[in-house]
Motif scaffolding. Structure first.
Motif, PDB file in Angstrom:
ATOM      1  N   SER A  96      -8.779  43.173  -5.124  1.00  0.00           N
ATOM      2  CA  SER A  96      -9.389  41.814  -5.938  1.00  0.00           C
ATOM      3  C   SER A  96     -10.213  41.185  -4.834  1.00  0.00           C
ATOM      4  O   SER A  96     -10.535  40.985  -4.344  1.00  0.00           O
ATOM      5  N   VAL A  97     -11.350  41.098  -5.895  1.00  0.00           N
ATOM      6  CA  VAL A  97     -12.654  40.556  -4.977  1.00  0.00           C
ATOM      7  C   VAL A  97     -13.456  39.191  -6.264  1.00  0.00           C
ATOM      8  O   VAL A  97     -13.121  39.080  -7.158  1.00  0.00           O
ATOM      9  N   ILE A  98     -13.783  38.818  -5.591  1.00  0.00           N
ATOM     10  CA  ILE A  98     -14.949  38.164  -6.122  1.00  0.00           C
ATOM     11  C   ILE A  98     -16.395  38.360  -6.738  1.00  0.00           C
ATOM     12  O   ILE A  98     -16.525  38.788  -5.186  1.00  0.00           O
ATOM     13  N   GLY A  99     -16.446  38.681  -7.399  1.00  0.00           N
ATOM     14  CA  GLY A  99     -17.664  38.745  -7.161  1.00  0.00           C
ATOM     15  C   GLY A  99     -19.119  38.521  -8.124  1.00  0.00           C
ATOM     16  O   GLY A  99     -18.730  38.308  -9.476  1.00  0.00           O
ATOM     17  N   SER A 100     -20.136  39.298  -8.436  1.00  0.00           N
ATOM     18  CA  SER A 100     -21.280  38.601  -9.040  1.00  0.00           C
ATOM     19  C   SER A 100     -21.794  39.930 -10.036  1.00  0.00           C
ATOM     20  O   SER A 100     -21.985  40.808  -9.113  1.00  0.00           O
ATOM     21  N   TYR A 101     -22.449  40.027 -11.086  1.00  0.00           N
ATOM     22  CA  TYR A 101     -22.154  41.709 -11.686  1.00  0.00           C
ATOM     23  C   TYR A 101     -23.526  40.631 -12.611  1.00  0.00           C
ATOM     24  O   TYR A 101     -23.529  40.233 -13.541  1.00  0.00           O
ATOM     25  N   ARG A 102     -24.605  41.755 -12.785  1.00  0.00           N
ATOM     26  CA  ARG A 102     -25.823  41.704 -13.225  1.00  0.00           C
ATOM     27  C   ARG A 102     -26.208  42.955 -13.888  1.00  0.00           C
ATOM     28  O   ARG A 102     -26.278  44.115 -13.766  1.00  0.00           O
ATOM     29  N   TRP A 103     -26.969  43.014 -15.180  1.00  0.00           N
ATOM     30  CA  TRP A 103     -27.657  44.060 -15.943  1.00  0.00           C
ATOM     31  C   TRP A 103     -28.971  44.071 -15.985  1.00  0.00           C
ATOM     32  O   TRP A 103     -29.602  42.897 -15.586  1.00  0.00           O
ATOM     33  N   LEU A 104     -29.630  45.531 -14.567  1.00  0.00           N
ATOM     34  CA  LEU A 104     -30.937  45.177 -14.231  1.00  0.00           C
ATOM     35  C   LEU A 104     -31.697  46.313 -16.313  1.00  0.00           C
ATOM     36  O   LEU A 104     -31.785  47.530 -15.719  1.00  0.00           O
ATOM     37  N   PRO A 105     -32.478  45.471 -17.083  1.00  0.00           N
ATOM     38  CA  PRO A 105     -32.560  46.534 -18.212  1.00  0.00           C
ATOM     39  C   PRO A 105     -33.579  47.416 -18.355  1.00  0.00           C
ATOM     40  O   PRO A 105     -34.073  48.680 -18.510  1.00  0.00           O
ATOM     41  N   GLY A 163     -24.133  45.078 -20.353  1.00  0.00           N
ATOM     42  CA  GLY A 163     -25.698  44.122 -20.945  1.00  0.00           C
ATOM     43  C   GLY A 163     -25.420  42.465 -20.482  1.00  0.00           C
ATOM     44  O   GLY A 163     -26.469  42.076 -21.128  1.00  0.00           O
ATOM     45  N   LYS A 164     -24.365  42.663 -20.186  1.00  0.00           N
ATOM     46  CA  LYS A 164     -24.061  41.117 -19.499  1.00  0.00           C
ATOM     47  C   LYS A 164     -23.949  40.719 -18.379  1.00  0.00           C
ATOM     48  O   LYS A 164     -23.832  41.805 -17.560  1.00  0.00           O
ATOM     49  N   SER A 165     -24.547  39.401 -17.845  1.00  0.00           N
ATOM     50  CA  SER A 165     -24.751  39.105 -16.184  1.00  0.00           C
ATOM     51  C   SER A 165     -23.425  37.792 -16.394  1.00  0.00           C
ATOM     52  O   SER A 165     -23.041  37.170 -17.337  1.00  0.00           O
ATOM     53  N   GLY A 166     -22.859  37.997 -15.106  1.00  0.00           N
ATOM     54  CA  GLY A 166     -21.089  37.067 -15.264  1.00  0.00           C
ATOM     55  C   GLY A 166     -20.994  36.971 -13.299  1.00  0.00           C
ATOM     56  O   GLY A 166     -21.828  38.107 -12.520  1.00  0.00           O
ATOM     57  N   ALA A 167     -20.050  35.780 -12.800  1.00  0.00           N
ATOM     58  CA  ALA A 167     -19.503  36.113 -11.672  1.00  0.00           C
ATOM     59  C   ALA A 167     -18.129  35.919 -12.109  1.00  0.00           C
ATOM     60  O   ALA A 167     -17.499  35.380 -13.138  1.00  0.00           O
ATOM     61  N   GLY A 168     -16.989  36.625 -11.237  1.00  0.00           N
ATOM     62  CA  GLY A 168     -15.663  35.299 -11.004  1.00  0.00           C
ATOM     63  C   GLY A 168     -14.744  36.236 -10.161  1.00  0.00           C
ATOM     64  O   GLY A 168     -15.364  37.405  -9.234  1.00  0.00           O
ATOM     65  N   LEU A 169     -13.799  36.381 -10.661  1.00  0.00           N
ATOM     66  CA  LEU A 169     -11.893  36.747  -9.385  1.00  0.00           C
ATOM     67  C   LEU A 169     -11.855  38.516 -10.895  1.00  0.00           C
ATOM     68  O   LEU A 169     -11.441  37.930 -12.155  1.00  0.00           O
ATOM     69  N   TYR A 170     -12.123  39.473 -10.119  1.00  0.00           N
ATOM     70  CA  TYR A 170     -11.697  40.744 -11.268  1.00  0.00           C
ATOM     71  C   TYR A 170     -10.870  41.879  -9.878  1.00  0.00           C
ATOM     72  O   TYR A 170     -11.751  41.806  -8.708  1.00  0.00           O
ATOM     73  N   LEU A 171     -10.790  42.666 -10.840  1.00  0.00           N
ATOM     74  CA  LEU A 171      -9.995  43.918  -9.688  1.00  0.00           C
ATOM     75  C   LEU A 171     -11.738  44.673 -10.205  1.00  0.00           C
ATOM     76  O   LEU A 171     -11.880  45.429 -10.716  1.00  0.00           O
ATOM     77  N   ASN A 172     -11.745  45.475  -8.634  1.00  0.00           N
ATOM     78  CA  ASN A 172     -13.087  46.263  -8.384  1.00  0.00           C
ATOM     79  C   ASN A 172     -12.796  48.091  -8.899  1.00  0.00           C
ATOM     80  O   ASN A 172     -11.467  47.883  -8.952  1.00  0.00           O
ATOM     81  N   TYR A 173     -13.450  48.459  -8.456  1.00  0.00           N
ATOM     82  CA  TYR A 173     -13.325  50.157  -8.926  1.00  0.00           C
ATOM     83  C   TYR A 173     -11.890  50.379  -7.926  1.00  0.00           C
ATOM     84  O   TYR A 173     -11.729  51.717  -8.376  1.00  0.00           O
ATOM     85  N   ALA A 174     -11.649  50.046  -7.440  1.00  0.00           N
ATOM     86  CA  ALA A 174     -10.952  50.504  -6.239  1.00  0.00           C
ATOM     87  C   ALA A 174      -9.340  49.648  -6.782  1.00  0.00           C
ATOM     88  O   ALA A 174      -8.485  50.585  -5.877  1.00  0.00           O
ATOM     89  N   GLY A 175      -9.283  49.037  -7.552  1.00  0.00           N
ATOM     90  CA  GLY A 175      -7.913  47.845  -7.864  1.00  0.00           C
ATOM     91  C   GLY A 175      -8.086  47.205  -6.465  1.00  0.00           C
ATOM     92  O   GLY A 175      -6.664  46.364  -6.061  1.00  0.00           O
TER      93      GLY A 175
END
Length: 603
Positions: free
Chosen positions: A272-281, A258-270
């Motif tokens: 390294s990505v820069i991404g934006s993630y958000r929850w659509l309640p 339920g949280k939204s944000g953005a940053g640098l992390y490993l995606n589902y395939a391992g």
């Protein structure tokens, strides 16, 4: 290596060149790294901002689509012909001969209702329609006949759909386990009687198509939806067997929480990505927009290598120039360097010899003048430091000043037993109306200077003066056991001071003094014009003892009286009303029972 070591030890030119290289190379490498990091940080922020905008756009498109679909379902439920047909059908028994014709007529009306003009959206994205009874939630009509007779009494879309138009977040269908999105709205007759619930399933691939648009995503960018079970809404895109236990990453897990944000992390395939993630309640899905770090930061990598190459070229040119310059400046520089080492060791009497008439000679002369001025500045600084020390000790207690000088930021101490005295010159204000400003200040200074002398003699801590009021405490900042006695002595001496003042100036001043004992908090407040002050209920009560005291008398609380009753004479004033405290037992301190020994001043 040995020859190089000997050269470095005996050649100033070699050492200067080596020093330039040793200093410059880390600087060049550092500049390249800093350039990369700064540009990478800027590019990362730009990518995050860009993908946040893309995600917001995708979210708006999704909600616009869902709003339109919910609008269509609501409008279908409001078609009068359909409402009449459903109302007629619900009044018949399924076993009656009239039920089947009424059923077919209602189905035909519902079919035709989906082809009406609903504005900018169309009903073609509705994959199935169900009509549910009002009370049981039983499906009495469905575009999928296999669903008729099913009961959805506990389904959220049925429970909410009876009251208002409701979009149930994505959930796995009971039969296929595929992601399902359902919109439900109340069915009512023309006269407002409830007929049931109209539920429509929306094509989930439409949502996938919306978020999968490539605009602004670059070569490796992607945008996708994941439900609460960590399943991709588009199984065709990612493969049904690729992630049998669900897709997981920092972005996916955080968004599903339920949280939204953005940053640098490993995606589902391992990766390294820069991404934006958000929850659509309202849909129960996570929207993620990501791009590979290698693509996003590629310009920063090129800039870092370019800065490194240019820096190395500059270092080579600098080393060559240093070699020629070193031969000219070595001798006088070494002389200045030797003098500098002695001065750094504390010998300010050393002066550098002037060996040439060129710029290096001028450097030596200026160096010597600088040392002359430095000696004078240090002397002036020492004198000013003494003045500052004296001023600081006039403002703060010595232990508190020492703690401030040691760098202690916030000073706040608790004291279990402290005695506080408040004193006020009762009729000083009327007398001051007839005095010149200089004479007024002079008289007040004469009284308070004598109070200060008594306070210092007895080791008390003067807190502050406000107008013609005087506040002093005992037992802080250094604790002492005789705090009540020394305050009592101070109060009696203050009455003597006023008496002497009246005789000297033929005046008729009187004092009102209040004393209380109890716990306080003491500390330094402010950053400019700071003061050492005390707070607590004991302070407020001491102030009330003075303000509600008697002219020419010393009023003390019962807490203070307990400390002093064996050595001093008191008049019992009894219970009096104290503002903010109610009734309190107070006493009037009159005199000493016998001569008191000189107070011990805490060290």
């Amino acid at each position: 290596m040995q020859i190089m070591g000997i050269t470095l030890r005996h050649s100033l030119k070699a050492r200067m060149i080596a020093g330039i290289l040793l200093v410059s190379l880390p600087v060049v490498i550092g500049l390249a790294v800093v350039s990369y990091l700064l540009s990478a940080g800027i590019l990362q922020r730009m990518a995050i901002d860009r993908f946040a905008v893309i995600a917001e756009q995708r979210e708006r498109e999704i909600y616009t689509f869902m709003t339109n679909q919910a609008d269509i379902v609501r409008k279908i439920a409001a078609v009068d012909e359909l409402r009449d047909a459903i109302s007629a059908l619900r009044q018949l028994s399924p076993r009656s001969a009239q039920y089947q014709p009424a059923y077919m007529a209602m189905a035909d009306t519902l079919f035709r209702s989906t082809f009406l003009d609903y504005g900018s959206a169309a009903a073609t994205d509705l994959t199935g329609l169900m009509l549910l009874s009002q009370d049981e939630g039983e499906v009495f009509f469905s575009t999928n006949p296999d669903q008729e007779g099913d009961v959805h009494a506990t389904a959220p879309f049925f429970l909410e759909g009876r009251e208002h138009t409701y979009i149930q977040p994505v959930y796995p269908a009971p039969d296929t386990r595929l992601p399902t999105l359902t919109v439900a709205t109340p069915l009512t007759g023309r006269n407002g009687e409830p007929l049931g619930v109209l539920a429509a399933q929306i094509r989930v691939p439409v949502l996938v198509d919306i978020v999968s648009q490539r605009t602004g995503l670059g070569r490796t960018g992607e945008s996708y939806l994941v439900d609460t079970g960590h399943r991709f809404l588009s199984m065709a895109r990612f493969g049904t067997q690729a992630y049998p236990k669900g897709a997981r990453s920092l972005g996916i897990d955080t968004a599903i929480q339920g949280k939204s944000g953005a940053g640098l992390y490993l995606n589902y395939a391992g990766q390294s990505v820069i991404g934006s993630y958000r929850w659509l309640p309202s849909l129960g899905v996570a929207l993620l927009t990501e791009i590979r770090v290698s693509e996003a930061l590629q310009p920063a990598t090129r800039l870092g290598w370019l800065m490194l190459l240019l820096g190395l070229l500059a270092v080579g040119l600098l080393a060559l120039g240093t070699f020629f310059i070193a031969r000219q400046i070595a001798r006088p520089i070494l002389a200045v360097n030797a003098a500098t080492r002695k001065i750094a060791a504390g010998d300010l009497s050393v002066r550098s010899p002037v060996l040439t008439d060129d710029e290096t000679g001028v450097l030596a002369q200026n160096f010597n003048r600088m040392i002359d001025r430095l000696e004078g500045t240090l002397a002036d600084l020492a004198a000013e430091q003494q003045k500052s020390e004296h001023l600081l000790l006039n403002i703060l207690p010595a232990p508190i000043a020492a703690r401030l000088k040691q760098g202690e930021g916030t000073i706040a101490d608790s004291f279990a037993e402290v005695t506080i005295l408040f004193a006020d010159i009762v009729n000083f204000t009327p007398m001051s109306a007839n005095l010149e400003a200089v004479e007024l200040v002079s008289l007040l200074n004469e009284i308070f200077s004598e109070f200060d002398r008594l306070s210092e003699e007895r080791g008390l801590e003067k807190i502050k003066t406000i107008g013609d009021a005087y506040m002093v405490g005992a037992g802080l900042p250094i604790e002492r056991t005789d705090h009540a006695r020394v305050i009592a002595e101070m109060a009696l001496d203050m009455l003597d001071v006023i008496s002497v003042f009246n005789r000297r100036h033929q005046s008729d001043l009187h004092m009102r003094i209040g004393i209380n004992t109890g716990p306080v908090v003491a500390g330094v407040i402010g950053t400019r014009k700071f003061i050492y002050d005390i707070w607590g209920d004991a302070v407020n009560i001491a102030s009330r003892m003075e303000s509600q005291g008697v002219e020419g008398c010393i009023q003390v609380t019962e807490a203070t009286w307990q400390y002093l009753r064996d050595d001093y004479q008191f008049d019992d004033r009894g219970l009096i009303n104290i503002k903010g405290r109610g009734r309190m037992h107070t006493y009037m301190l009159r005199a000493r029972k016998h001569r008191q020994p000189a107070p011990s001043v805490p060290g």
